[in-house]
Design an enzyme around this catalytic site. Sequence first.
Site, PDB file in Angstrom:
ATOM      1  N   ARG A  58       0.866  -1.191   0.000  1.00 52.27           N
ATOM      2  CA  ARG A  58       0.000   0.000   0.000  1.00 52.27           C
ATOM      3  C   ARG A  58       0.892   1.228   0.000  1.00 52.27           C
ATOM      4  O   ARG A  58       2.059   1.131   0.389  1.00 52.27           O
ATOM      5  CB  ARG A  58      -0.836   0.018   1.293  1.00 52.27           C
ATOM      6  CG  ARG A  58      -1.825  -1.097   1.369  1.00 52.27           C
ATOM      7  CD  ARG A  58      -2.579  -1.060   2.716  1.00 52.27           C
ATOM      8  NE  ARG A  58      -3.399  -2.241   2.837  1.00 52.27           N
ATOM      9  CZ  ARG A  58      -3.617  -2.901   3.960  1.00 52.27           C
ATOM     10  NH1 ARG A  58      -3.086  -2.491   5.103  1.00 52.27           N
ATOM     11  NH2 ARG A  58      -4.368  -3.979   3.980  1.00 52.27           N
ATOM     12  N   ARG A 151     -10.164   3.889   5.178  1.00 53.65           N
ATOM     13  CA  ARG A 151      -8.720   3.668   4.987  1.00 53.65           C
ATOM     14  C   ARG A 151      -8.339   3.773   3.508  1.00 53.65           C
ATOM     15  O   ARG A 151      -7.197   4.053   3.177  1.00 53.65           O
ATOM     16  CB  ARG A 151      -8.322   2.298   5.567  1.00 53.65           C
ATOM     17  CG  ARG A 151      -6.831   2.143   5.738  1.00 53.65           C
ATOM     18  CD  ARG A 151      -6.460   0.885   6.495  1.00 53.65           C
ATOM     19  NE  ARG A 151      -6.713  -0.317   5.700  1.00 53.65           N
ATOM     20  CZ  ARG A 151      -6.558  -1.562   6.144  1.00 53.65           C
ATOM     21  NH1 ARG A 151      -6.170  -1.765   7.401  1.00 53.65           N
ATOM     22  NH2 ARG A 151      -6.800  -2.593   5.377  1.00 53.65           N
ATOM     23  N   ARG A 162     -12.608  -9.155   2.884  1.00 56.19           N
ATOM     24  CA  ARG A 162     -12.171  -8.870   4.247  1.00 56.19           C
ATOM     25  C   ARG A 162     -13.352  -8.829   5.213  1.00 56.19           C
ATOM     26  O   ARG A 162     -13.247  -9.283   6.353  1.00 56.19           O
ATOM     27  CB  ARG A 162     -11.376  -7.556   4.279  1.00 56.19           C
ATOM     28  CG  ARG A 162      -9.963  -7.762   3.767  1.00 56.19           C
ATOM     29  CD  ARG A 162      -9.236  -6.489   3.433  1.00 56.19           C
ATOM     30  NE  ARG A 162      -8.003  -6.815   2.721  1.00 56.19           N
ATOM     31  CZ  ARG A 162      -6.788  -6.822   3.259  1.00 56.19           C
ATOM     32  NH1 ARG A 162      -6.619  -6.452   4.490  1.00 56.19           N
ATOM     33  NH2 ARG A 162      -5.730  -7.168   2.547  1.00 56.19           N
TER      34      ARG A 162
HETATM   35  P1  ADP Z   1      -5.782  -3.294  10.845  1.00 57.30           P
HETATM   36  O1  ADP Z   1      -4.280  -3.156  10.977  1.00 57.30           O
HETATM   37  O2  ADP Z   1      -6.383  -4.080  11.956  1.00 57.30           O
HETATM   38  O3  ADP Z   1      -6.211  -3.793   9.503  1.00 57.30           O
HETATM   39  P2  ADP Z   1      -5.744  -0.366  10.854  1.00 57.30           P
HETATM   40  O4  ADP Z   1      -4.831  -0.101  12.002  1.00 57.30           O
HETATM   41  O5  ADP Z   1      -5.199  -0.181   9.483  1.00 57.30           O
HETATM   42  O6  ADP Z   1      -6.402  -1.827  10.985  1.00 57.30           O
HETATM   43  O7  ADP Z   1      -7.036   0.529  11.067  1.00 57.30           O
HETATM   44  C1  ADP Z   1      -8.068   0.607  10.090  1.00 57.30           C
HETATM   45  C2  ADP Z   1      -8.503   2.065   9.917  1.00 57.30           C
HETATM   46  O8  ADP Z   1      -9.204   2.485  11.089  1.00 57.30           O
HETATM   47  C3  ADP Z   1      -7.337   3.026   9.736  1.00 57.30           C
HETATM   48  O9  ADP Z   1      -7.698   3.981   8.771  1.00 57.30           O
HETATM   49  C4  ADP Z   1      -7.158   3.644  11.123  1.00 57.30           C
HETATM   50  O10 ADP Z   1      -6.651   4.952  11.032  1.00 57.30           O
HETATM   51  C5  ADP Z   1      -8.573   3.626  11.673  1.00 57.30           C
HETATM   52  N1  ADP Z   1      -8.657   3.431  13.142  1.00 57.30           N
HETATM   53  C6  ADP Z   1      -7.920   2.597  13.894  1.00 57.30           C
HETATM   54  N2  ADP Z   1      -8.324   2.661  15.190  1.00 57.30           N
HETATM   55  C7  ADP Z   1      -9.337   3.551  15.239  1.00 57.30           C
HETATM   56  C8  ADP Z   1     -10.175   4.064  16.306  1.00 57.30           C
HETATM   57  N3  ADP Z   1     -10.051   3.653  17.561  1.00 57.30           N
HETATM   58  N4  ADP Z   1     -11.111   4.955  15.983  1.00 57.30           N
HETATM   59  C9  ADP Z   1     -11.278   5.374  14.689  1.00 57.30           C
HETATM   60  N5  ADP Z   1     -10.523   4.945  13.658  1.00 57.30           N
HETATM   61  C10 ADP Z   1      -9.566   4.045  13.918  1.00 57.30           C
HETATM   62  P1  5GP Z   2      -3.189  -6.809   5.532  1.00 55.12           P
HETATM   63  O1  5GP Z   2      -3.242  -7.212   4.107  1.00 55.12           O
HETATM   64  O2  5GP Z   2      -4.360  -5.943   5.952  1.00 55.12           O
HETATM   65  O3  5GP Z   2      -1.852  -6.221   5.942  1.00 55.12           O
HETATM   66  O4  5GP Z   2      -3.324  -8.157   6.389  1.00 55.12           O
HETATM   67  C1  5GP Z   2      -4.408  -9.006   6.188  1.00 55.12           C
HETATM   68  C2  5GP Z   2      -4.460 -10.054   7.284  1.00 55.12           C
HETATM   69  O5  5GP Z   2      -3.301 -10.878   7.201  1.00 55.12           O
HETATM   70  C3  5GP Z   2      -4.475  -9.481   8.697  1.00 55.12           C
HETATM   71  O6  5GP Z   2      -5.463 -10.170   9.433  1.00 55.12           O
HETATM   72  C4  5GP Z   2      -3.115  -9.793   9.247  1.00 55.12           C
HETATM   73  O7  5GP Z   2      -3.139 -10.025  10.638  1.00 55.12           O
HETATM   74  C5  5GP Z   2      -2.809 -11.076   8.503  1.00 55.12           C
HETATM   75  N1  5GP Z   2      -1.376 -11.374   8.434  1.00 55.12           N
HETATM   76  C6  5GP Z   2      -0.349 -10.550   8.239  1.00 55.12           C
HETATM   77  N2  5GP Z   2       0.818 -11.222   8.266  1.00 55.12           N
HETATM   78  C7  5GP Z   2       0.506 -12.518   8.486  1.00 55.12           C
HETATM   79  C8  5GP Z   2       1.281 -13.704   8.644  1.00 55.12           C
HETATM   80  O8  5GP Z   2       2.498 -13.736   8.578  1.00 55.12           O
HETATM   81  N3  5GP Z   2       0.586 -14.852   8.860  1.00 55.12           N
HETATM   82  C9  5GP Z   2      -0.771 -14.897   8.934  1.00 55.12           C
HETATM   83  N4  5GP Z   2      -1.345 -16.073   9.169  1.00 55.12           N
HETATM   84  N5  5GP Z   2      -1.528 -13.797   8.796  1.00 55.12           N
HETATM   85  C10 5GP Z   2      -0.894 -12.625   8.581  1.00 55.12           C
END
Ligand code: ADP
Ligand code: 5GP
Length: 211
Positions: A58, A151, A162
């Site tokens: 990304r 996001r 997802r």
């Molecule tokens: P994940 O890593 O679990 O996929 P992210 O950390 O990327 O999720 O968070 C998803 C989106 O939600 C991001 O755009 C982030 O800025 C936003 N976000 C995360 N925590 C909060 C919160 N407590 N309140 C509002 N927005 C949040």
């Molecule tokens: P994203 O594409 O949003 O970074 O991740 C998608 C999902 O893959 C998330 O649920 C994240 O926790 C999971 N993920 C990231 N790295 C790993 C990994 O090494 N192993 C597994 N099993 N899941 C992962």
Amino acid sequence: MLVRHISNFIRRRAMAKPRPVVISGPSGAGKSTLLKLLLKEYDQVFGFSVSHTTRNPRPGEKNGKDYHFVSREEMLRGIEAGEFIENAEFSGNMYGTSKAAVQEVQAKNQICILDIDMQGVRNIKKTDLCPIYLSVQPPSFEILEQRLRQRKTETEESLQKRLTAAKSDMEFSKEPGMFDEVLINDVLEDAYNRLKSVLIEEIQKVKALQN
Ligand code: ADP
Ligand code: 5GP
């Protein structure tokens, strides 16, 4: 003599390597956001296990820091060669934790953080890694969808995949004994403070080791 022996044993036990931490939960729940805060505040204490993935980076993501971005062929070769502790298919892409990623963090006596999906959690449970298992959950499914949309990282197709996975993940987090703690990420600051309080014992262990 015996007393000294016992006290040395207790001290060594107290200074044992810190336990790794698994952070799981639906895509969009806020795992990366919470981890960024944690890794910034405690940069010497925690180290991130950099996973491999076949998905595209990304904007802003750096190869070798957020993920090792690899081709499916490369990933399959690594798995075949026994280089991975666990691997999974998520939303049409492969993800996996390499042995090297975890060893790199543990060699620095830091707490190794694994951000993995629920298949990863199930597979790590079969290993001797013995981590603390945390699940980060959104306050509701609707808020999760809102966050994922805001996001702006996913296509509609990837978003739908997802969201489907999120439904199972939200159920999974309720399975008894699966997680040591389920954190609801509603107000970010509250969730972060809760995360720190859950990890405080391990943080203190690392600080003792590093002094
Ligand atoms: P994940 O890593 O679990 O996929 P992210 O950390 O990327 O999720 O968070 C998803 C989106 O939600 C991001 O755009 C982030 O800025 C936003 N976000 C995360 N925590 C909060 C919160 N407590 N309140 C509002 N927005 C949040
Ligand atoms: P994203 O594409 O949003 O970074 O991740 C998608 C999902 O893959 C998330 O649920 C994240 O926790 C999971 N993920 C990231 N790295 C790993 C990994 O090494 N192993 C597994 N099993 N899941 C992962």
